[in-house]
Motif scaffolding. Structure first.
Motif, mmCIF file in Angstrom:
data_model
loop_
_atom_site.group_PDB
_atom_site.id
_atom_site.type_symbol
_atom_site.label_atom_id
_atom_site.label_comp_id
_atom_site.label_asym_id
_atom_site.label_seq_id
_atom_site.Cartn_x
_atom_site.Cartn_y
_atom_site.Cartn_z
ATOM 1 N N THR A 125 0.831 -1.114 -0.024
ATOM 2 C CA THR A 125 0.111 -0.082 -0.046
ATOM 3 C C THR A 125 0.777 1.126 -0.062
ATOM 4 O O THR A 125 1.728 1.462 0.839
ATOM 5 C CB THR A 125 -0.874 0.016 1.294
ATOM 6 N N LYS A 126 0.505 2.091 -1.040
ATOM 7 C CA LYS A 126 1.427 3.239 -0.806
ATOM 8 C C LYS A 126 0.347 4.408 -0.754
ATOM 9 O O LYS A 126 -0.807 4.393 -1.091
ATOM 10 C CB LYS A 126 2.108 3.365 -2.278
ATOM 11 N N GLN A 127 0.726 5.574 -0.361
ATOM 12 C CA GLN A 127 0.001 6.621 -0.043
ATOM 13 C C GLN A 127 0.335 7.995 -0.917
ATOM 14 O O GLN A 127 1.440 8.256 -1.174
ATOM 15 C CB GLN A 127 0.247 7.218 1.598
ATOM 16 N N MET A 128 -0.717 8.268 -1.726
ATOM 17 C CA MET A 128 -0.486 9.656 -2.437
ATOM 18 C C MET A 128 -0.205 10.746 -1.762
ATOM 19 O O MET A 128 -0.755 10.885 -0.429
ATOM 20 C CB MET A 128 -1.714 9.759 -3.291
ATOM 21 N N LYS A 129 0.678 11.577 -1.914
ATOM 22 C CA LYS A 129 1.106 12.671 -1.096
ATOM 23 C C LYS A 129 1.373 13.927 -2.135
ATOM 24 O O LYS A 129 2.197 14.164 -2.916
ATOM 25 C CB LYS A 129 2.359 12.492 -0.244
ATOM 26 N N SER A 130 0.514 14.958 -1.879
ATOM 27 C CA SER A 130 0.786 16.227 -2.640
ATOM 28 C C SER A 130 1.927 16.994 -2.097
ATOM 29 O O SER A 130 2.210 17.160 -0.922
ATOM 30 C CB SER A 130 -0.726 17.028 -2.352
ATOM 31 N N PHE A 131 2.407 17.928 -2.919
ATOM 32 C CA PHE A 131 3.163 18.921 -2.640
ATOM 33 C C PHE A 131 2.580 19.863 -1.857
ATOM 34 O O PHE A 131 1.516 20.469 -1.911
ATOM 35 C CB PHE A 131 3.723 19.500 -3.757
ATOM 36 N N ALA A 132 3.267 20.376 -0.761
ATOM 37 C CA ALA A 132 2.390 21.512 0.145
ATOM 38 C C ALA A 132 3.242 22.628 0.584
ATOM 39 O O ALA A 132 4.286 22.583 0.712
ATOM 40 C CB ALA A 132 1.786 20.769 1.312
ATOM 41 N N ALA A 133 2.544 23.950 0.452
ATOM 42 C CA ALA A 133 3.318 25.009 0.738
ATOM 43 C C ALA A 133 2.327 25.931 1.469
ATOM 44 O O ALA A 133 1.213 25.361 2.023
ATOM 45 C CB ALA A 133 4.055 25.656 -0.371
ATOM 46 N N THR A 134 2.724 26.934 1.942
ATOM 47 C CA THR A 134 1.708 28.014 2.464
ATOM 48 C C THR A 134 1.968 29.417 1.656
ATOM 49 O O THR A 134 2.851 29.690 1.011
ATOM 50 C CB THR A 134 2.397 28.338 3.978
ATOM 51 N N LYS A 135 1.057 30.344 2.100
ATOM 52 C CA LYS A 135 1.245 31.853 1.728
ATOM 53 C C LYS A 135 1.141 32.421 2.951
ATOM 54 O O LYS A 135 0.819 32.186 4.123
ATOM 55 C CB LYS A 135 -0.033 32.163 0.951
ATOM 56 N N ALA A 136 2.179 33.422 3.148
ATOM 57 C CA ALA A 136 2.756 34.066 4.281
ATOM 58 C C ALA A 136 2.828 35.572 4.086
ATOM 59 O O ALA A 136 3.113 36.019 2.965
ATOM 60 C CB ALA A 136 3.758 33.431 4.744
ATOM 61 N N ALA A 137 3.151 36.301 5.437
ATOM 62 C CA ALA A 137 3.153 37.712 5.167
ATOM 63 C C ALA A 137 4.683 37.851 5.879
ATOM 64 O O ALA A 137 5.051 37.203 6.849
ATOM 65 C CB ALA A 137 2.141 38.356 6.145
ATOM 66 N N ALA A 138 5.526 38.915 5.175
ATOM 67 C CA ALA A 138 6.668 39.227 5.657
ATOM 68 C C ALA A 138 6.963 40.513 5.622
ATOM 69 O O ALA A 138 6.390 41.327 5.036
ATOM 70 C CB ALA A 138 7.732 38.303 4.728
ATOM 71 N N TYR A 139 8.178 41.121 6.079
ATOM 72 C CA TYR A 139 8.553 42.382 6.147
ATOM 73 C C TYR A 139 9.919 42.430 5.550
ATOM 74 O O TYR A 139 10.655 41.509 5.681
ATOM 75 C CB TYR A 139 8.538 43.078 7.512
ATOM 76 N N ASN A 140 10.228 43.553 4.847
ATOM 77 C CA ASN A 140 11.624 43.846 4.248
ATOM 78 C C ASN A 140 12.443 44.551 5.279
ATOM 79 O O ASN A 140 12.078 45.756 5.828
ATOM 80 C CB ASN A 140 11.156 44.760 3.203
ATOM 81 N N PRO A 141 13.496 44.048 5.527
ATOM 82 C CA PRO A 141 14.442 44.644 6.509
ATOM 83 C C PRO A 141 14.895 45.803 6.116
ATOM 84 O O PRO A 141 15.688 46.322 7.001
ATOM 85 C CB PRO A 141 15.430 43.350 6.754
ATOM 86 N N ASN A 142 14.988 46.055 4.805
ATOM 87 C CA ASN A 142 15.478 47.097 4.196
ATOM 88 C C ASN A 142 14.341 48.397 4.379
ATOM 89 O O ASN A 142 14.631 49.691 3.845
ATOM 90 C CB ASN A 142 15.617 46.959 2.510
ATOM 91 N N ALA A 143 13.255 48.224 5.082
ATOM 92 C CA ALA A 143 12.222 49.353 5.157
ATOM 93 C C ALA A 143 12.588 50.471 6.061
ATOM 94 O O ALA A 143 13.403 50.145 6.645
ATOM 95 C CB ALA A 143 10.958 48.598 5.746
ATOM 96 N N LYS A 144 12.232 51.587 5.585
ATOM 97 C CA LYS A 144 12.707 52.767 6.508
ATOM 98 C C LYS A 144 12.184 52.631 8.100
ATOM 99 O O LYS A 144 12.853 53.126 8.992
ATOM 100 C CB LYS A 144 11.982 54.131 5.869
ATOM 101 N N ASN A 145 11.217 51.789 8.045
ATOM 102 C CA ASN A 145 10.515 51.777 9.384
ATOM 103 C C ASN A 145 10.184 50.307 9.695
ATOM 104 O O ASN A 145 8.918 49.662 9.737
ATOM 105 C CB ASN A 145 9.021 52.616 9.568
ATOM 106 N N PRO A 146 11.502 49.592 9.890
ATOM 107 C CA PRO A 146 11.275 48.153 10.004
ATOM 108 C C PRO A 146 10.327 47.709 11.195
ATOM 109 O O PRO A 146 10.030 46.457 11.138
ATOM 110 C CB PRO A 146 12.867 47.575 10.105
ATOM 111 N N LYS A 147 10.355 48.507 12.280
ATOM 112 C CA LYS A 147 9.714 47.968 13.580
ATOM 113 C C LYS A 147 8.178 47.766 13.210
ATOM 114 O O LYS A 147 7.470 46.775 13.251
ATOM 115 C CB LYS A 147 9.915 48.981 14.624
ATOM 116 N N ALA A 148 7.842 49.100 12.699
ATOM 117 C CA ALA A 148 6.242 48.864 12.226
ATOM 118 C C ALA A 148 6.008 47.963 11.079
ATOM 119 O O ALA A 148 4.791 47.332 11.249
ATOM 120 C CB ALA A 148 5.819 50.532 11.590
ATOM 121 N N ALA A 149 6.899 47.712 10.045
ATOM 122 C CA ALA A 149 6.796 46.865 9.186
ATOM 123 C C ALA A 149 6.750 45.280 9.598
ATOM 124 O O ALA A 149 5.782 44.561 9.301
ATOM 125 C CB ALA A 149 7.832 46.930 8.124
#
Length: 411
Positions: free
Chosen positions: A288-312
């Motif tokens: 018996t074999k199990q089919m397995k889909s590729f899986a990922a997520t969608k996520a939120a991130a901030y840019n460390p180059n931002a002028k206001n990185p704390k708020a970002a």
């Protein structure tokens, strides 16, 4: 706020989050950061659908963030960039990219190398661990073991079927399904064909080990032979260019493999007969074999180059907060990753199937750049099976060539 008897930490973590380290390793990003008070500007990239209308999801979340942070007087600069296009846009000029953006987790390695994604701080890291399962957390974990990005929805595929044709027991086995009805599967799509190679490993258990590479199961040739037989079965239809959906709508197929994006169309076609489930098993040489889909997520991130990185950084965490995920589901049907919202989706069969697939029948699609070596060879191999260029007689030779082009066999 309490949800399911658990403290919903999304908002608390987002509002109290300490300034994370920048991707370049600097911990002094707050120095000279005007986000410790006064007027600031935050640029944001998000999909068009999240910005449609005067009361869009993004506008509501931004207003919520303003209320949670009265110390800021924020001017928002919103632009349309989908999660799938984030890394492409960043590559043009990382320093000019948005302060906060939403991205598909398979781009993580690229974004880290570009220095355009910030490491999460302690509170945000605690937030993602409490909200998510291991696979979701791993999806935003870099090869350095640090966390980047706050997941808010899963990205994988599972199975739709006609309940007038199949019982709940039938859909546990692909072999049973093929004996009783027509199954449409995108065998020529490189995001799907790997689902048959049970035991396939993509850069280690957590998908972030570059040295581990892509490793195929020892019996890959036998699995290929199974696919050759399946492709020759008149009850198997290759779903090229999403033709499986059209067949479900036309009534010429009884099962179709896709993700949550197909739910509305399939529900319209099948009505109360729409069934949804995690992936079935299949049998190869009595095993018996199990089919397995590729899986990922969608996520939120901030840019460390931002002028206001704390708020970002704080806003990125807020985008993935419990409250923001709940609103995302209510306004757009985006299925949340936050486990405390399980009651919200309790009556949603698609959400349950997606959750079951992520927990039981999925492997993490690595965000490392090496994952790019998978797509073209896998597509080519699928086409060769469908076109009968791969046969039972040459399956070993063809499979070996494919494996060697992208990785290796398990020892």
């Amino acid at each position: 706020m309490m949800i399911n008897g658990k403290k919903a930490i999304g908002l608390a973590a987002a509002t109290a989050m300490l300034l994370p380290l920048a991707a370049c390793g600097s911990d002094n990003a707050a120095e000279g950061d005007s986000s410790d008070g006064g007027a600031i500007t935050l640029s944001v990239w998000a999909p068009q659908e999240d910005q449609d209308g005067d009361n869009s999801w993004l506008s509501q979340v931004e207003k919520g963030f303003e209320k949670a942070h009265p110390e800021y007087k924020i001017t928002w600069k919103n632009d349309v960039v989908s999660e799938g296009d984030a890394s492409k846009q960043v590559q043009t000029d990382p320093s000019a990219a948005a302060d906060v953006y939403m991205f598909a987790s398979d781009q993580l390695g690229t974004l880290i190398k570009l220095g355009a994604i910030g490491e999460l701080g302690t509170d945000a890291a605690a937030q993602i661990k409490e909200q998510n399962g291991d696979l979701e957390v791993d999806s935003v974990t870099g090869s350095d073991g640090k966390y980047y990005g706050v997941p808010y929805t899963d990205n994988t595929w599972f199975m739709y079927y006609n309940k007038a044709k199949y019982t709940d027991d039938d859909v546990k086995s692909l072999d049973t399904m093929l004996s009783k009805g027509v199954v449409a599967f995108p065998l020529v799509d490189s995001w799907y064909i790997g689902g048959f190679y049970d035991g396939l490993s993509l850069f280690g258990e957590k998908g972030n080990d570059e040295s581990a590479g892509m490793v195929f199961p020892k019996d890959a040739t036998d699995i290929t032979k199974y696919l050759v037989d399946m492709a020759a079965n008149p009850n198997f239809h290759n779903s090229a260019d999403n033709s499986g959906l059209s067949e479900i709508q036309a009534g010429t197929a009884d099962a179709f493999f896709s993700g949550s994006w197909s739910a509305e169309n399939i529900k319209e076609a099948l009505g109360d007969n729409m069934g949804v489930a995690q992936l079935p098993t299949f049998t190869v040489n009595g095993q018996t074999k199990q089919m397995k889909s590729f899986a990922a997520t969608k996520a939120a991130a901030y840019n460390p180059n931002a002028k206001n990185p704390k708020a970002a950084a704080q806003f990125a965490a807020y985008l993935g907060s419990t409250e923001a995920q709940k609103l995302h589901y209510e306004t757009r049907g985006i299925i949340p990753t936050d486990k405390s919202l399980s009651d919200l989706t309790a009556d949603d069969a698609v959400a349950k199937a997606q959750s079951d697939a992520m927990a039981n029948t999925a492997i993490l699609q690595s965000g490392l750049a090496g994952m790019n070596d998978w797509w073209t060879p896998a597509e080519t191999f699928g086409k060769a099976i469908v076109n009968k260029e791969v046969t039972a007689d040459n399956a070993a030779e063809k499979t070996d060539a494919w494996v060697k082009s992208v990785g290796s066999y398990a020892e």
